[in-house]
Design an enzyme around this catalytic site. Sequence first.
Site: not given
Ligand SMILES: Cc1ncc(COP(=O)(O)O)c(C=O)c1O
Length: 316
Positions: A157
């Site tokens: 991330k």
């Molecule tokens: C590109 C992307 N995919 C998926 C997610 C979902 O991740 P999470 O459930 O850990 O927030 C996020 C959010 O953080 C994201 O930015």
Amino acid sequence: MEQAELIWHNGEFVPWGDAKVHVLSHGLHYGTGVFEGIRCYETERGPAIFRHREHLERLGKSAELYYFELPHSTEELREATHELIRRNGLRSCYIRPLAFRGYGEMGLYAQSAPIETIIAVWPWGAYLGEESKKRGIRTKVSSWRTISGSSLIPHAKASGQYLNSILAKTESANAGYDEAILLDDHGCVSEGSGENIFVIRDGILCTPGHTSSILDGITRASVIQIARDLGYRVEERSIARSELYLADEAFLTGTAAELVPVRSVDDHELGEPGEITRVVQAKFEDALYGRAEEYLEWLDPIEVPAEADEPSKVSS
Ligand SMILES: Cc1ncc(COP(=O)(O)O)c(C=O)c1O
């Protein structure tokens, strides 16, 4: 955005307006930052952070993948977050830890640029709107493909990577849709611009696996476990674009958006949120708000002193 009073910046609690960085900070120029999006809920047992440890561990992994050394341990960040929420007098909020290369060296191999760390918290309602969770959203398959593991790191991330999500989100919003769905390098379904995706066909929940350029979503993992515990079959597999149109139900998952039913994809109507979506969503919300005994271990409760045991006062 709504503001809180304090932001944690490199170990200090500073007033919101004083949390500043130099304009030559490396991260501002090259996107060299890693971050998390986390939520604290006002549960029946007081304020609690959903899957806090998993989020902080993912922050550490994102940092490692981009050769960052975080200056603070997971436990230090966890304690700082608790204290920040307490000092801001919040009972529920969005939590944004970010570590980025700061000011000190330019160029692409700037190992001496220091790593700065911040944690901000503020009140933020459902990212795609409260109504979206009840009625579902209209989505569009993006003309932008999701970042591939051959050029960036979908499992991290990282700040710069979000330019890809921003292109897709902007395209879908400008075309009048609520959210974008991105395909991967092979033309298979990957994820939303800030959410993972689930498609339900013949009673089976399907979601793209780790080879489909997805972020390893913490909500995704929680929902997979909840669905399986409820007795549903969940498959992690490649999903063809046409399966989106043929789905009986579909939904997106993410910390910011939570669990949002998909009502249509490229104007193919899937209809009102279906039964499986509803059942899984209800259990997921029980988990978030501390109403599901079996998932209480996912909550990191914040100890609030008795005298501060009042709803927050937040300036905007
Ligand atoms: C590109 C992307 N995919 C998926 C997610 C979902 O991740 P999470 O459930 O850990 O927030 C996020 C959010 O953080 C994201 O930015």
